[in-house]
Design an enzyme around this catalytic site. Structure first.
Site, PDB file in Angstrom:
ATOM      1  N   TRP A   1      42.585  48.169  80.276  1.00 51.30           N
ATOM      2  CA  TRP A   1      43.931  47.651  79.986  1.00 51.30           C
ATOM      3  C   TRP A   1      44.985  48.740  80.065  1.00 51.30           C
ATOM      4  CZ3 TRP A   1      44.507  42.957  80.992  1.00 51.30           C
ATOM      5  CH2 TRP A   1      43.505  42.026  80.721  1.00 51.30           C
TER       6      TRP A   1
ATOM      7  N   ASP B   1      49.997  48.755  72.894  1.00 54.50           N
ATOM      8  CA  ASP B   1      49.415  47.445  73.186  1.00 54.50           C
ATOM      9  C   ASP B   1      48.374  47.160  72.104  1.00 54.50           C
ATOM     10  OD1 ASP B   1      48.035  45.238  74.098  1.00 54.50           O
ATOM     11  OD2 ASP B   1      47.630  46.046  76.099  1.00 54.50           O
TER      12      ASP B   1
ATOM     13  N   LYS C   1      43.959  36.595  71.144  1.00 56.88           N
ATOM     14  CA  LYS C   1      42.764  37.282  70.657  1.00 56.88           C
ATOM     15  C   LYS C   1      42.620  37.130  69.136  1.00 56.88           C
ATOM     16  CE  LYS C   1      42.395  39.025  74.866  1.00 56.88           C
ATOM     17  NZ  LYS C   1      42.741  40.220  75.639  1.00 56.88           N
TER      18      LYS C   1
HETATM   19  C1  LIG Z   1      43.556  40.580  76.803  1.00 61.90           C
HETATM   20  C2  LIG Z   1      44.369  41.814  76.833  1.00 61.90           C
HETATM   21  C3  LIG Z   1      45.543  41.933  77.607  1.00 61.90           C
HETATM   22  C4  LIG Z   1      45.999  40.853  78.558  1.00 61.90           C
HETATM   23  O1  LIG Z   1      46.450  39.707  77.947  1.00 61.90           O
HETATM   24  P1  LIG Z   1      47.226  38.615  78.847  1.00 61.90           P
HETATM   25  O2  LIG Z   1      47.933  37.808  77.805  1.00 61.90           O
HETATM   26  O3  LIG Z   1      46.197  37.877  79.617  1.00 61.90           O
HETATM   27  O4  LIG Z   1      48.144  39.374  79.734  1.00 61.90           O
HETATM   28  C5  LIG Z   1      46.274  43.101  77.536  1.00 61.90           C
HETATM   29  N1  LIG Z   1      45.901  44.109  76.734  1.00 61.90           N
HETATM   30  C6  LIG Z   1      44.778  44.046  75.981  1.00 61.90           C
HETATM   31  C7  LIG Z   1      44.406  45.194  75.107  1.00 61.90           C
HETATM   32  C8  LIG Z   1      43.988  42.893  76.020  1.00 61.90           C
HETATM   33  O5  LIG Z   1      42.877  42.823  75.269  1.00 61.90           O
END
Ligand SMILES: *Cc1c(COP(=O)(O)O)cnc(C)c1O
Length: 361
Positions: free
Chosen positions: A101, A172, A196
Site C-alpha cells: 500500500w 494511511d 476494514k
Molecule cells: C485496503 C487498503 C487501501 C485501499 O482501500 P480502497 O478503499 O480500496 O482504496 C489502502 N491502504 C490500506 C492500508 C489498505 O489496507
C-alpha cells in the site's frame, strides 16, 4: 450462526451494529423511511452525519483544530488527493515504503511531485522497519507519508515515527484506525477507507489539521479539494450516506465496549495468541515478520507444506472460519482480525490450527 469472518476488507462488522441496522432499516427513528432513502440535505441525514462526526471526535479524542471529512471515495483516492492538497507550492514529498500500500501511495504521489523515499523495507523483503532516526529525510519535503499497518504483508508500526522532519506527518490508517488510542495531534492528516475496521467500502474519511486546508493546487478537482469538503461539512456532493450512518454506529459500539483502551488490549491479546500458535508449531505454520513489527490486525502465514493450504481453507470453512485465503499477491493464509472479530473467533481458529497440524503434521 454468524461466521467468524477473517476477511481483510470489506470485513466483519460488530454484531450489535448489524442488529441496530436491522432494527432501524425499514423505519429510521419513526420517520417511516430507511437511512438509504433520506436526502443528504434532509434534517434527518444531517443529524446522522453530525452524530457520526461527534462520535468520532469522542472515541478518537480528535482535537478541535482538526476537521473530520467524509468522502464517497476509496482510500486510494487520497494517494493523489494528498499531493494535490498538501504540496503547498513545494515540489518534494517524503514517503516511507513498508509494503504494497505504501508503495502504491509513493508511485501515485510521483505523478505530482518528486516523491522521495526516506526508507524502504524492501531490503528485508518487507519484514522489518529500521529506526526512524536513520531515515533519509528531505529538508524541503512538504509532508512525510507512511502507512501504519500494511494489510497485505502484515507489517505494522507499533509507534508514531519520530524523525528530524519538520513536515506534517500524513498516515494511511485504513486497516488500523480505531484499533488503539491515537494522539492525533502528532499528525497533519490521517485518512482511512471505511471497509476494514469501520463501515462499508466506498467511504473514506480524513482527519486533517485546519491550517493545512485551503492550499490545494489549482488543478485539483473540486470533488478532491479538502477545503471544499470541509467548508461544505462533507456535503459538497452526495455523500456515502449509508456508510456514514454505519460508521457512526460502529463508533457508538466502541464506546459501549469501553473505548479504545479496552479494544486495544483485546486486539493485542488476539494477536499474541495467534502468533504464539504459529511460532510454537515447530515450523508447520510460518510468519517471518520481525516480531517487533508484526501486525495486530492482519496475520499472514504459510504452511510449511504449501500444498496443504487448500485443504486448510476448506476444513476451516466447515467450522465457519471464513475468508482466510491470503491476498492474491501474497498467497498462503491471512487472518484479519479487526475490532469486530470476537476473541472466540481467534480461539476457534487456533484450536482448528492445532487440530489440523496434528492430523497433517
Ligand atoms: C485496503 C487498503 C487501501 C485501499 O482501500 P480502497 O478503499 O480500496 O482504496 C489502502 N491502504 C490500506 C492500508 C489498505 O489496507
Amino acid at each position: 450462526m454468524r461466521a467468524f469472518n477473517f476477511s481483510a476488507g470489506p470485513a466483519m462488522l460488530a454484531e450489535p451494529v448489524i442488529k441496530k441496522i436491522q432494527e432501524e432499516l425499514l423505519d429510521w427513528h419513526g420517520t417511516g423511511m430507511s437511512v438509504m432513502e433520506l436526502g443528504h440535505r434532509s434534517d434527518q441525514f444531517i443529524q446522522i452525519l453530525e452524530q457520526t462526526e461527534q462520535n468520532f471526535r469522542q472515541v478518537l479524542s480528535v482535537p478541535d483544530h482538526y476537521e473530520i471529512l467524509f468522502f464517497a471515495a476509496p482510500a486510494r483516492m487520497h494517494f493523489s488527493g494528498i499531493p494535490m492538497n498538501l504540496l503547498r507550492n513545494k515540489t518534494t514529498a517524503d514517503y516511507v515504503v513498508t509494503g504494497i500500500w505504501s508503495k502504491m501511495a509513493i508511485d501515485e504521489g510521483a505523478r505530482y511531485c518528486d516523491a522521495h523515499c526516506v526508507f524502504s523495507a524492501s531490503d528485508t523483503n518487507y519484514l522489518s522497519i529500521t529506526a526512524p532516526d536513520t531515515w533519509q529525510i528531505h529538508p524541503e519535503a512538504a509532508y512525510l507519508h507512511y502507512t501504519e499497518n500494511e494489510t497485505i504483508n502484515g507489517l505494522e508500526f507499533p509507534f508514531i515515527p519520530e524523525t528530524e522532519s519538520l513536515a506534517p506527518l500524513v498516515c494511511d490508517m485504513t486497516s488500523s484506525i480505531l484499533s488503539k488510542p491515537l494522539d492525533i495531534s502528532r499528525f497533519g492528516m490521517i485518512y482511512a477507507g471505511a471497509q476494514k475496521n469501520l463501515a462499508l467500502g466506498g467511504l473514506s474519511l480524513a482527519i486533517i489539521r485546519e491550517d493545512l486546508l485551503g492550499k490545494a493546487h489549482p488543478f485539483t478537482p473540486t470533488t478532491l479539494n479538502y477545503q471544499v469538503i470541509a467548508q461544505s461539512d462533507s456535503l459538497y456532493y452526495t455523500p456515502h450516506t449509508f456508510g456514514c450512518y454505519v460508521a457512526g454506529l460502529t463508533c457508538q459500539w466502541l464506546m459501549e465496549e469501553g473505548g479504545l483502551e479496552v479494544i486495544s488490549e483485546r486486539n493485542l491479546r488476539k494477536a499474541k495468541k495467534l502468533y504464539e500458535a504459529i511460532d510454537s508449531s515447530g515450523g508447520f505454520y510460518r510468519n517471518d515478520v520481525d516480531p517487533s513489527f508484526r501486525s495486530r490486525m492482519n496475520v499472514p502465514f504459510r504452511l510449511s507444506d504449501t500444498t496443504l493450504e487448500a485443504l486448510f481453507l476448506e476444513q476451516a470453512r466447515a467450522l465457519h472460519l471464513e475468508q482466510l485465503k491470503g491476498h492474491r499477491l501474497a498467497g498462503g493464509i491471512r487472518a484479519s482480525m479487526y475490532n469486530a472479530m470476537p476473541e472466540a473467533g481467534v480461539d476457534t481458529l487456533i484450536t482448528f490450527m492445532k487440530d489440523f497440524m496434528q492430523r497433517n503434521g
